[in-house]
Design an enzyme around this catalytic site. Sequence first.
Site, PDB file in Angstrom:
ATOM      1  N   GLU A   1       0.804  -1.224   0.000  1.00 41.48           N
ATOM      2  CA  GLU A   1       0.000   0.000   0.000  1.00 41.48           C
ATOM      3  C   GLU A   1       0.841   1.280   0.000  1.00 41.48           C
ATOM      4  O   GLU A   1       0.556   2.202  -0.787  1.00 41.48           O
ATOM      5  CB  GLU A   1      -0.955  -0.023   1.203  1.00 41.48           C
ATOM      6  CG  GLU A   1      -2.051  -1.066   1.060  1.00 41.48           C
ATOM      7  CD  GLU A   1      -2.791  -1.369   2.340  1.00 41.48           C
ATOM      8  OE1 GLU A   1      -3.733  -2.178   2.305  1.00 41.48           O
ATOM      9  OE2 GLU A   1      -2.418  -0.797   3.388  1.00 41.48           O
TER      10      GLU A   1
ATOM     11  N   ASP B   1       1.016   5.735   6.619  1.00 41.61           N
ATOM     12  CA  ASP B   1      -0.247   5.102   6.224  1.00 41.61           C
ATOM     13  C   ASP B   1      -0.963   4.553   7.457  1.00 41.61           C
ATOM     14  O   ASP B   1      -0.660   3.463   7.935  1.00 41.61           O
ATOM     15  CB  ASP B   1       0.043   3.975   5.220  1.00 41.61           C
ATOM     16  CG  ASP B   1      -1.234   3.327   4.683  1.00 41.61           C
ATOM     17  OD1 ASP B   1      -2.332   3.692   5.148  1.00 41.61           O
ATOM     18  OD2 ASP B   1      -1.126   2.463   3.799  1.00 41.61           O
TER      19      ASP B   1
END
Length: 606
Positions: A173, A195
Site C-alpha cells: 500500500e 499510512d
Amino acid sequence: MRDPVIGIDLGTTNSAVASVEEGRPRIIPSRAGGRLTPSVVGLTPKLAERVVGTKAQELAKEHPDCVVWATKRFIGRRFTPELVQQAKAVVPYQLAGGNTGDVRVKMAGRTVPVTQVSAMILGELKLDAEAFFGRGVSKCVITVPANFDDSQRQATREAATIAGLDAIRLINEPTAAALAYGLSRGFQGHALVFDLGGGTFDVTVLEITDGVYEVKATGGDPALGGEDFDLKIVEWLLAQVDDNHRELVHRDVVSMHKLKVAAEQAKRELTEYEETLISLDGLGDHTQPARKLTGLETALTRSFFEQLCEPLSKRCLSVCESVMKEAGMDPHSVDTVLLVGGMTRVPLIRRLVTDFFGKAPSTEVNPDEAVALGAAIHADELARQSGAALLLDVVGNSLGVGVMGGRVKHLIPRNSSVPVVAKDVFHPGRHGQTEARIPIFQGESEMQDENRKLGEVVLRNLQGASRSDTPLEVTFELSNEGTLSVRATDLKSGLSEAVKLEARPHLPGQEAERLVKEQAAYAQRQAQADAKKTEETFRKLLERGEKLAKLLQRSAEENPSDEADAAMINVRSLLATGYSALEGRDAEQCAQVARQLTQLLSGRRD
C-alpha cells in the site's frame, strides 16, 4: 481495444477501485454513486441475502449481529485462542476456526470464512468496474499492507480468485501511494509514506529518482488503526453509562453498535471542531421482552480525545523512530511526508507528523484514494508493459529457519530488497536421523516462540549415519510481491522437497470451488438487476444532455464563435452515439458515452 485493468485498495474500513483513462488515474464510482465502498458485509436475517457497503451499514442499525466489518485484520491468520481474545477487544462478532485452521466469522447465524468476506467486497468492486466500463473486468492489481506476511498475501489472492478476479500483482500500500504521488507530480527525492488506515499502520521510506521507486525501509503495526481510536471513545462512553445498566450495555450487541457508530461520528466531527455533543438512547438489553433501556448525553472535546488516544500516538511514533533508524536517516532529512488513510485527517496525527519530521505533511493527495490510484497506475503499466516506474520494494519481516535450542537463524533480514534468494546449509539434530522437519519462521526475534511459524519443509529417507554426513541446504525465494517459496535439499543424496506450508490457513479445495460458483451466480444475478437500473440512469443522463445541448445552441446563437459551435457539435455527437448504443443494446458504448457526458455535465476531468 485492450481489456480494462483496475487497481484495488482492499481496506479495513473502506475499499476503492480505480483505473487509468487517457493517461490519468481516476476513481471508479460505485453503482450507488460513492467514491469509496465501506468494507462491511452482511446477510439479511431471514433470506440470508448478501449486502455489501452502505447497504450493510444500514442493515447493521437494526441487525448488528448480521453484519461484519474490519475482517481484513483476520485474513490469512491462523485461528487460535489468543486471536479470539484479541478480536474481542476490537469487534463484537465471534470468530470460529475452519477445518484447515483458517479464521471464520459468525453473522446471521452462519459461519463464513474471512476469505469469502473479502471476496464479497472484491466482487462488489468488480461489479462497479464492469458497470463503469460496460464490459467484463477480470485483471487487477490489489494492494496489501507492507507488513502482510506470506499467508495473508496468499489469502488475499484466494479471495480475488473467488471473486472472479485475476490478481496480476500484489503491491504494498505505501508503495502504491507513493507511485500515485510521484508520477502525478514529478517528485524526486526521499518520500515517507505515513499510512494509518482502519486496521493497520505502515511507515515506508522511499527514494524516488527518474521513475525508480526504491524502498529504503518499511515497518508498521498490524494491529493499529482507526478502529483502535474509535475503541478508546467507546470505552470512555461505556464508562459513563450508569452503574445499573453498564454491564447490560456491554453485553448487548445492538447497544455496543450504537456506541461504535457514535464514536466514529464523534471522531469525524472532532477533525473539524473543538467539541462534539453525543446523544444516545435505547442502550440496554435488547434480548429481553421487558427491556430496561437507558440513554447517554455527553460532550467530548478534541483535547480530551487526544488524551484518550495518547498510548496509540506513542505507538505511531515508536514505529516512525524504528523505520528512520533502519533507513539510516534523520527524520528532518525526509523531503516530503505523504499521508494515507482516513485517520490521517485527524489533527492529532497531522501535528504528530509535523513535530516528528519537522515539516507539515503534504495534503495534495486524497488520503482515502491515493492507494487505489497508485494500484491503477501500476496495473496500467503492467498491461502496457511501459516500465514508466520501476518498483524496488523490500521485505517487511525477517524470514528464517528454526534451529536447535529453540532459536531462529534468519536467512532474509527485514528490509532486504526484493526479489531475493537466500540459502544456507544446516544439519539434522541428531545422528542417524532419517527424517528432518525444517520449520520456517517470520519475525525479528532470535527465539522461535517469539516469532510466527509459517510452515515447515519435511525431508524423508535421509541416509547419513552422522549429523555431519547429512548437509541440508535450505533455499528461500521471495518474489517481488512478497510471496515465499522454500526448498530443502539433501546435498548428499540429491533428495529435494519444496515447502508445504501446513501452517498456512486456507480453504479446502471443494469449499473454494463452491464459493467461486456461488460468487459467479451472484454476480450474474446482480449484473442483470444492475443492467435495468443502468439503462434507466442512462436515459435520464441523455435527457440532461439534451438540456445542455439546447443551452449550448442558444449560447452559440447569441455569441457566435468556433469554440461555441464545437462544444455544441460535440454534445450532439455524443447524444447521437448514446441513442444509437441504447437502441443497439451496446453496454460498452453506453458506458463510454455516460462517462463523457457525466464529465461534461459536472465540469470535472478526473
